[in-house]
Design a protein around this motif. Sequence first.
Motif, PDB file in Angstrom:
ATOM      1  N   TYR A  61      37.280  33.294  30.167  1.00 39.60           N
ATOM      2  CA  TYR A  61      36.751  34.519  30.764  1.00 39.60           C
ATOM      3  C   TYR A  61      37.664  34.970  31.906  1.00 39.60           C
ATOM      4  N   LEU A  62      37.418  36.182  32.387  1.00 39.43           N
ATOM      5  CA  LEU A  62      38.141  36.686  33.547  1.00 39.43           C
ATOM      6  C   LEU A  62      37.920  35.782  34.759  1.00 39.43           C
ATOM      7  N   THR A  63      36.734  35.194  34.871  1.00 41.29           N
ATOM      8  CA  THR A  63      36.433  34.327  36.013  1.00 41.29           C
ATOM      9  C   THR A  63      37.408  33.160  36.105  1.00 41.29           C
ATOM     10  N   ASP A  64      37.820  32.605  34.969  1.00 37.45           N
ATOM     11  CA  ASP A  64      38.723  31.456  34.991  1.00 37.45           C
ATOM     12  C   ASP A  64      40.075  31.834  35.586  1.00 37.45           C
ATOM     13  N   LEU A  65      40.596  32.988  35.234  1.00 37.60           N
ATOM     14  CA  LEU A  65      41.864  33.443  35.783  1.00 37.60           C
ATOM     15  C   LEU A  65      41.745  33.687  37.282  1.00 37.60           C
ATOM     16  N   LEU A  66      40.681  34.368  37.709  1.00 38.43           N
ATOM     17  CA  LEU A  66      40.516  34.695  39.124  1.00 38.43           C
ATOM     18  C   LEU A  66      40.313  33.452  39.974  1.00 38.43           C
ATOM     19  N   GLU A  67      39.594  32.452  39.447  1.00 37.44           N
ATOM     20  CA  GLU A  67      39.372  31.215  40.183  1.00 37.44           C
ATOM     21  C   GLU A  67      40.645  30.398  40.324  1.00 37.44           C
ATOM     22  N   ARG A  68      41.347  30.197  39.205  1.00 37.48           N
ATOM     23  CA  ARG A  68      42.426  29.215  39.166  1.00 37.48           C
ATOM     24  C   ARG A  68      43.747  29.748  39.693  1.00 37.48           C
ATOM     25  N   GLU A  69      43.967  31.059  39.585  1.00 30.11           N
ATOM     26  CA  GLU A  69      45.224  31.613  40.073  1.00 30.11           C
ATOM     27  C   GLU A  69      45.019  32.645  41.183  1.00 30.11           C
ATOM     28  N   GLY A  70      43.823  33.189  41.295  1.00 37.24           N
ATOM     29  CA  GLY A  70      43.553  34.150  42.359  1.00 37.24           C
ATOM     30  C   GLY A  70      42.887  33.536  43.564  1.00 37.24           C
ATOM     31  N   GLY A  71      42.321  32.321  43.406  1.00 27.82           N
ATOM     32  CA  GLY A  71      41.651  31.669  44.518  1.00 27.82           C
ATOM     33  C   GLY A  71      40.330  32.310  44.889  1.00 27.82           C
ATOM     34  N   ILE A  72      39.700  33.018  43.961  1.00 32.88           N
ATOM     35  CA  ILE A  72      38.438  33.714  44.229  1.00 32.88           C
ATOM     36  C   ILE A  72      37.262  32.778  43.962  1.00 32.88           C
ATOM     37  N   PHE A  73      36.236  32.832  44.836  1.00 32.02           N
ATOM     38  CA  PHE A  73      35.033  32.030  44.601  1.00 32.02           C
ATOM     39  C   PHE A  73      34.135  32.740  43.592  1.00 32.02           C
ATOM     40  N   ILE A  74      33.751  32.003  42.546  1.00 27.23           N
ATOM     41  CA  ILE A  74      32.863  32.527  41.507  1.00 27.23           C
ATOM     42  C   ILE A  74      31.531  31.799  41.602  1.00 27.23           C
ATOM     43  N   LYS A  75      30.482  32.564  41.812  1.00 25.81           N
ATOM     44  CA  LYS A  75      29.126  32.008  41.824  1.00 25.81           C
ATOM     45  C   LYS A  75      28.645  31.958  40.373  1.00 25.81           C
ATOM     46  N   GLN A 105      30.723  48.707  37.659  1.00 22.18           N
ATOM     47  CA  GLN A 105      29.535  48.128  38.272  1.00 22.18           C
ATOM     48  C   GLN A 105      28.261  48.835  37.803  1.00 22.18           C
ATOM     49  N   SER A 106      27.197  48.038  37.661  1.00 23.89           N
ATOM     50  CA  SER A 106      25.908  48.577  37.256  1.00 23.89           C
ATOM     51  C   SER A 106      25.312  49.421  38.373  1.00 23.89           C
ATOM     52  N   PRO A 107      24.853  50.651  38.082  1.00 27.46           N
ATOM     53  CA  PRO A 107      24.190  51.450  39.121  1.00 27.46           C
ATOM     54  C   PRO A 107      22.827  50.883  39.505  1.00 27.46           C
ATOM     55  N   MET A 108      22.260  50.008  38.674  1.00 22.22           N
ATOM     56  CA  MET A 108      20.968  49.397  38.996  1.00 22.22           C
ATOM     57  C   MET A 108      21.125  48.234  39.964  1.00 22.22           C
ATOM     58  N   LEU A 109      22.164  47.412  39.771  1.00 17.97           N
ATOM     59  CA  LEU A 109      22.363  46.221  40.587  1.00 17.97           C
ATOM     60  C   LEU A 109      23.553  46.337  41.535  1.00 17.97           C
ATOM     61  N   GLY A 110      24.465  47.261  41.267  1.00 20.69           N
ATOM     62  CA  GLY A 110      25.628  47.420  42.119  1.00 20.69           C
ATOM     63  C   GLY A 110      26.661  46.330  41.957  1.00 20.69           C
ATOM     64  N   GLN A 111      26.586  45.561  40.894  1.00 16.41           N
ATOM     65  CA  GLN A 111      27.524  44.460  40.666  1.00 16.41           C
ATOM     66  C   GLN A 111      27.772  44.327  39.174  1.00 16.41           C
ATOM     67  N   LEU A 112      28.586  43.305  38.815  1.00 21.76           N
ATOM     68  CA  LEU A 112      28.963  43.109  37.420  1.00 21.76           C
ATOM     69  C   LEU A 112      28.848  41.636  37.088  1.00 21.76           C
ATOM     70  N   ASP A 113      28.362  41.340  35.885  1.00 18.21           N
ATOM     71  CA  ASP A 113      28.295  39.967  35.393  1.00 18.21           C
ATOM     72  C   ASP A 113      29.636  39.636  34.745  1.00 18.21           C
ATOM     73  N   PHE A 114      30.448  38.810  35.437  1.00 23.55           N
ATOM     74  CA  PHE A 114      31.786  38.508  34.950  1.00 23.55           C
ATOM     75  C   PHE A 114      31.778  37.596  33.726  1.00 23.55           C
ATOM     76  N   SER A 115      30.644  36.998  33.394  1.00 24.73           N
ATOM     77  CA  SER A 115      30.577  36.176  32.182  1.00 24.73           C
ATOM     78  C   SER A 115      30.612  37.030  30.922  1.00 24.73           C
ATOM     79  N   LEU A 116      30.573  38.361  31.079  1.00 28.55           N
ATOM     80  CA  LEU A 116      30.629  39.274  29.933  1.00 28.55           C
ATOM     81  C   LEU A 116      32.001  39.934  29.805  1.00 28.55           C
TER      82      LEU A 116
END
Length: 625
Positions: A61-75, A105-116
Amino acid sequence: MRQLLILFLSISCTVSLLAQPDTAVLLPTAEITTSPLRANFTGSQEQRWDSTDVNRYAGYYLTDLLEREGGIFIKNYGGGSIATTSIRGGSAGHTAVTWNGLPLQSPMLGQLDFSLLPLAFVDGVNLQRGGGSAAWGSGAIGGTVGLRNTPLSYRGMEAGAQTLLGSFGFQDHQARARYRGEQWAFNTRLFRRSADNDFSYRLDSGEERQQTHADFRQQAIMQEVYWQPRPDRQLAAFAWWQTSDRNIPPLTTQTRSEALQLDTFLRTALHYQQLSKHGVFNARLGWFREAIDYRDDAILLRALSHFHTLMAEVEQQWALSADLELQAGLFYSRATATADGYRGEQPEQQRAAAFASLRKEWNALRVQLSLRQERVDENWVPIVPALGANGPITSNLSWQAKISRNYRIPTLNDLYWLPGGNPDLLPEIGWSAEGGLNWQKGAWSYTVTGFHRRIDDWIMWGLTEGQNFWSANNLTEVWSRGLEQRLSCRFTTGEWQWEGQIGYDYIRSTNEIALQQPRIAEGEQLAYTPEHLGFARISVSKDALQFTYQHRLTSAVQTLNNTELPGYHLGFAQLEYQLNWQKFTLQAFGRADNLWDASYRIVDRRPMPGRSFQLGINLFFKHKH
């Protein structure tokens, strides 16, 4: 909708005509990308990954790239479950995500589920840390993630298929085909992914338990069509359909669960771009529909929700001289949503914005100024500026700095959910600043960046005096500050090529107003915000063989239950062999995730899998005309 389309086409034609040069200029066929004034803001820390980098993460997923090479925290709530980001101590709603320039981003939640977001569906990713509201609007407070799709860079075709099998019933199957002719180009991508997630984990008491009711199924198709009637003009159409059917496992405090969630979306977009002698014109039109069907038969609950978003954007960038560039644009969106929590109402949110950016160079000094003014329904958001600059100090050392005002508007759920919605909410707004040094000598490079940000009127859901239900309010102020460091190198020893990178982030993000419910003391680190993040990657290759090892460190975090989750180390390894024969390429690879079998939690009461393995094969065909 008809009036909006007429307006969109009228603006497009008008600006396009104004951008025409006096004489026809035919440009060579080239890949057309987004405007650099927005995607490459002067003074920002940025990382970019091209298709070669993305292909290394096939099946991820995109989360794996951002975590391992971008240093981003993924909840992350676990394999296939919800995953959100925290950049520089921001909330999940403080990360803006764009798909070919349009916000996701979702207008209902204001965020995005990166697992999708499977990496198989993008050709490039760019990460811009820090405030970007002047360029991208609401939500671009912590950072901005841009996803890109592009046609083939040459005339010919590519086709490929991949199969990946792994532990806990994991399967990932992908197929893709790309073609480019004299005027037309087509990309088709398909993927299907599933997993049982029946891993074992250990409770704090020492009891060993097996994860149940955690399987998921995802499938998707994306179609891209590019038409280039002249070398200086391109029209592109995109359609992305995806569904995700996942069971929601029990918490560690539960023995069973019957909850499940079905996510379905269709994203369509139409892009037009025209190059002229003095600039680039872009027009984008997008229509998104997303739906969530949540059920829990154990409590006889079914919650349905969906939203529609229509967006239009036009922008023109002019090269006024060799050292002066100007960009200006307009953005409009209209979102409507339906959910049981709205009690029969169908709230609507309309946004209109104008933005402009000017970049000037004086010898080696580069300065960029951007402004954005947005109107949400009947309310004006305060104008947001951004000023960035960079320049050299020595032949090997340079500096960069940026200051910006940023904001996030309340979501539809914040405003209209019953009970708890608050139509009087103010937008979150504040200032951020960053500055850094970049050193490069030969194969070595090092960057260090310090940042500071204060956000007022932070929106939180909590209990207020006299209420017995949670509601949304502008409850607090948050102060985020920290330091980011990156060191990388490349070198060769004999026939072996080596590449390494080390990163460390110190992030202090504190609540500056004491809260009772949820209970957060003044000066306390925000929940699920680690103070220390570290990662390392080393890759060694020789001929057709390549080995990569990655390591990630995350420090302890506080939970919403006023408990602490301990920090953890994770290791990842991949061995790949590539065989080329005429026009075919065969890649075989093996992976190990959580190599050291760490027992850890990212979210309280949500176990994460231990050591797991994957084996994959990728067959690829390329033909150039």
